[in-house]
Design an enzyme around this catalytic site. Structure first.
Site, PDB file in Angstrom:
ATOM      1  N   GLY A 273       0.814  -1.208   0.000  1.00 59.32           N
ATOM      2  CA  GLY A 273       0.000   0.000   0.000  1.00 59.32           C
ATOM      3  C   GLY A 273       0.846   1.255   0.000  1.00 59.32           C
ATOM      4  O   GLY A 273       2.073   1.213   0.097  1.00 59.32           O
ATOM      5  N   VAL A 274       0.166   2.361  -0.108  1.00 61.51           N
ATOM      6  CA  VAL A 274       0.816   3.659  -0.167  1.00 61.51           C
ATOM      7  C   VAL A 274       1.173   4.099   1.244  1.00 61.51           C
ATOM      8  O   VAL A 274       0.481   3.760   2.196  1.00 61.51           O
ATOM      9  CB  VAL A 274      -0.153   4.678  -0.794  1.00 61.51           C
ATOM     10  CG1 VAL A 274       0.486   6.049  -0.865  1.00 61.51           C
ATOM     11  CG2 VAL A 274      -0.558   4.207  -2.177  1.00 61.51           C
ATOM     12  N   GLY A 275       2.253   4.852   1.374  1.00 62.08           N
ATOM     13  CA  GLY A 275       2.566   5.460   2.655  1.00 62.08           C
ATOM     14  C   GLY A 275       3.901   5.008   3.198  1.00 62.08           C
ATOM     15  O   GLY A 275       4.526   4.077   2.688  1.00 62.08           O
ATOM     16  N   SER A 276       4.317   5.691   4.234  1.00 65.62           N
ATOM     17  CA  SER A 276       5.658   5.497   4.774  1.00 65.62           C
ATOM     18  C   SER A 276       5.836   4.115   5.397  1.00 65.62           C
ATOM     19  O   SER A 276       6.880   3.491   5.266  1.00 65.62           O
ATOM     20  CB  SER A 276       5.927   6.561   5.837  1.00 65.62           C
ATOM     21  OG  SER A 276       5.774   7.849   5.279  1.00 65.62           O
TER      22      SER A 276
ATOM     23  N   GLY B 196      -6.903   1.096  -2.622  1.00 70.04           N
ATOM     24  CA  GLY B 196      -6.967  -0.256  -3.165  1.00 70.04           C
ATOM     25  C   GLY B 196      -6.930  -1.332  -2.103  1.00 70.04           C
ATOM     26  O   GLY B 196      -6.968  -2.514  -2.423  1.00 70.04           O
TER      27      GLY B 196
ATOM     28  N   GLU C 157      -0.214  -1.393  -6.904  1.00 67.12           N
ATOM     29  CA  GLU C 157      -0.856  -0.180  -7.380  1.00 67.12           C
ATOM     30  C   GLU C 157       0.216   0.859  -7.659  1.00 67.12           C
ATOM     31  O   GLU C 157       0.457   1.257  -8.779  1.00 67.12           O
ATOM     32  CB  GLU C 157      -1.664   0.347  -6.198  1.00 67.12           C
ATOM     33  CG  GLU C 157      -3.085   0.597  -6.367  1.00 67.12           C
ATOM     34  CD  GLU C 157      -3.666   0.969  -5.001  1.00 67.12           C
ATOM     35  OE1 GLU C 157      -4.712   0.433  -4.676  1.00 67.12           O
ATOM     36  OE2 GLU C 157      -3.074   1.789  -4.265  1.00 67.12           O
TER      37      GLU C 157
END
Lengths: 504, 504
Positions: free
Chosen positions: A265-268, A384, A290
């Site tokens: 997933g997105v993010g730090s 997502g 993604e």
């Protein structure tokens, strides 16, 4: 100008070049826009700004549909200008978040693989203008996207009008990187023929009806760099726990050394966890995700990842400079797909992805909240994570066990909003350890979560809640009237800790 | 005996016929059994009873994995005998429910399409004995199932031993009705080649390793008939609302008169809603569902349904008698598949199903509870509703707006357990009306649910909660400390009504 026009290889379109202001002037109050852009990458840059400028002297509102979050400050200035009626399917911008949570803007928080189906069948408002960033338009009339594909293809296909922003700052050598595939209508479609992460199944550009191209605008501005923070001590420990879990899966014969295609997933936090694989023994990895963040490129550089499929590349400034300069080293290792394909349940289940996403909080039974702070305030959106978690081979959620100096426990009796149900969460990881919830009944899950994931400051407090819940019985014991007491305490006292001295 | 042996066409197995008692004697404490049976249909009948008899003189526990719920009183006597350690993935039996809710039995409530993946990869306990009801065993060594397929194929493939119960009461002419397809391992599999509900993609029986067949038992007992109740006034009205919604979809150009393949959940309400189509204008319908209940056969009889794909047929006694007697009229209109295929996200999304499932309760934002009474006590389980709702073209949930004489509202501020999140619920239907939630932000959803679905007795009370929630703000306004107050009131006062005089 000649150099610019060389990007419009469909010569009959060369006379449609306009200024951003002119293009923005076509947009009317109440219209719905389909903008390119996915997690700050490949967003259109000039027309949104021109539209905001127009709003200084004119009152209007539009619906804004995108791939995911936008860069270039667009969601920020849109929110500040108050010109957005409805936003869909994802955002991640503080000013916009504020407007949403104040009820001044409608936000439809939608699975990123599902928006294309809604547009295809006309569930949502029809798209008046698809406004899409491109490297170029080919002689045979295809838009070549830039650093994201997102919903561009479905927007272009179904919009009444198309405006193309050709971005001269995006490297033209990205041509050939994209793989555009249209599933067709439900009930009439064939199986999606993809069986390997590195397979190509479509075209290098988005086929469009050239008649619909109302205008072409030129821009010359790179994407906003990603705003992730580097791995810290705790995210490194979380990565170690995750690797330990993956090793145990190999020992159990459920995975091989090659693992399975990875989604992150997105993010730090997710970036840091993936980054933790660099010094691991794993090799020959594949990514089917993604967004590619820095970590995936670092893993390619380290020879760990042999191929990465995505729908967007969102990089920090230094990494962007390096990757763009050395792009020939990456060309055969990357493909970019529409988000309907990168996130498609058919493919996620078939490929058997290992899916790693970030939780805001999870509860003692394994339900996950990915979106709402204290159940009410939207953070970014589900993105997502639902597409992947439900259909992956392994749905793994990661979060630090506490936040705000220990005043918030990320493991609670009952999550204040459910984005991923107990049925869809396989493994939860904090810096304390991991809990493998597969095949466990709810009461069994509580024990492994208590033993492995909860911060020591909250262990006794959670045990106390659970003990009281057990007196009520049930498959999933709860004391309903106290289920959200931790969140209520946080609102009232600034901490979920019932006794300050618990703080470890 | 000759007639019986003629059902064992693989002659080398004819000497493995044993009594149910002998077969049951092989089962040891701690073992895991994979039993055939899906919603009372095609369950094994003799060995479970023999096993319970054994438990009168011997102490042991086993794990019981099935397709879904069992008939023949099996879950009841298993629960009463206390011989089940863990049950997976679904049950629907009062005595077992009681044991589960008392914490005396572990129940893993699992998406019905996912269990096969767990068994394939060895996530759950290995299956010691697959015990499968059959019509016959073919000469080339395939088990021909009876009235359900369920998880039979995956159990047989991965079990250490197989015991077959050949049921002489099940009509041998069902041979040819089944279509057994194995997806293969994740990461190595091909697209599932099914693109039409009536397509055959597999074999008519379950290929097995004959070496693993430890014994064959004969039985002669029909399935327990279904226990659904006939449509009542309210379910008829719900059916009308649903038809009205489908017509509006046709008018909007999103569906054609043929609709799209229908899936309908188990139970009286879903059956009644489907039954409501008999007098409608819809024709040439297809069903792609889990369980075929009476309504589907009534629709076939009425010339409305031209084909139905399922993994189980669960009929009332009169309907069973009629269908079994006239089976040649149905043969070319029905196929039975493994539950992994009937419920597969790949196929549900591709075919674009219209999915109709029953909710226990839903909340003002569209989250659905399908499983837990007041958040704690298990009713039956999520079954296939998650498989369908997440991936269908239309995820529709139906429930009466009130229960227990108006003391329970099925529409609440916050569902006490989330099985289907706000992201996965398209339309909710009660006898009051329907609310189409697609494309709406949470605050918009509250208004359509309040206007269309809530019982008049609870409208003001829900509005009051929402108004207070609005003062707190947020994307999804809530008063967390009161979110479950309706459920708490129910427990305390026997009603969710705050003022008795509200009752309309």
């Amino acid at each position: 100008m000649e150099k610019k026009l060389s990007r419009i290889k469909a010569e009959q379109l060369q006379d449609r070049v306009v200024t951003a202001d002119e293009a923005a002037s076509w947009i009317q109050d109440g219209m719905t826009l389909g903008l390119s852009g996915f997690t700050r990458a490949g967003d259109v840059k000039a027309i949104p700004q021109a539209l905001v400028k127009r709003s200084e002297t004119e009152s209007f509102k539009v619906n804004v549909f995108t791939g995911a979050s936008l860069g270039s400050d667009t969601d920020h200035i849109f929110a500040e200008a108050g010109i957005v009626n409805k936003r869909l399917p994802f955002q991640a911008e503080p000013a916009m978040r504020k407007k949403i949570n104040e009820g001044e803007m409608l936000f439809v928080d939608h699975h990123l693989s599902h928006t294309a189906e809604w547009i295809r069948t006309g569930v949502t408002e029809a798209i008046d203008f698809a406004i899409i960033e491109a490297l170029s338009i080919t002689a045979d009339g295809m838009i070549i996207p830039t650093t994201s594909v997102g919903n561009n293809a479905i927007f272009a296909k179904h919009a009444k009008n198309i405006i193309v922003e050709i971005n001269m700052a995006q490297p033209e050598r990205f041509e050939g990187l994209h793989d555009i595939y249209d599933t067709g209508k439900q009930g009439e479609r064939s199986p999606i023929p993809l069986t390997e992460a590195d397979q190509r199944i479509g075209t290098i550009g988005i086929p469009i009806d050239l008649e619909k191209v109302r205008g072409i605008v030129f821009t010359d501005q790179l994407d906003s760099p990603s705003n992730i923070v580097p791995p810290d001590e705790e995210t490194k420990i979380m990565a170690d726990h995750l690797l330990e879990f993956l090793r145990s899966e190999i020992r159990a014969g459920r995975l091989t050394e090659k693992l399975a295609p990875l989604q992150s997933g997105v993010g730090s936090v997710a970036n840091a966890v993936l980054h933790g694989m660099i010094d691991s023994e794993f090799e020959d990895l594949e990514v089917y995700s993604e967004v590619l963040q820095d970590a995936v490129f670092d893993l390619i550089d380290a020879g760990k990842v042999r191929f990465a499929s995505c729908c967007s590349m969102t990089l920090s400034e230094p990494k962007m400079n390096q990757v763009f300069a050395d792009f020939e080293n990456y060309r055969d290792k990357i493909v970019m797909r529409p988000q309907e394909i990168s996130n498609h349940p058919e493919l996620i289940r078939r490929l058997g992805l290992i899916s790693i996403n970030t939780a805001l909080e999870f509860d003692m039974y394994g339900n996950v909240n990915s979106t709402h702070v204290s159940g009410t305030k939207m953070m970014n959106g589900i993105g997502g994570s639902g597409d992947f978690a439900r259909n992956a081979r392994l749905a793994i959620f990661v979060t630090k066990s506490v936040a705000k100096g220990g005043n918030i426990s990320s493991v609670v009796p009952f999550v204040s909003h459910v984005d991923h149900t107990e049925h869809d969460v396989d493994v939860v990881v904090t810096e304390q350890g991991y809990a493998d919830l597969r095949g466990l009944a709810p009461r069994e899950r509580v024990e492994v979560i208590l033993a492995n994931c909860v911060h020591p400051s909250y262990r006794a407090q959670l045990r106390e809640y659970y003990d009281e819940a057990l007196t009520r019985g049930g498959q999933t014991p709860h004391v309903l009237e106290k289920a959200f007491s931790w969140h209520a305490d946080l609102a009232k006292n600034g901490t979920m800790l019932q006794k300050k001295e618990q703080l470890v």
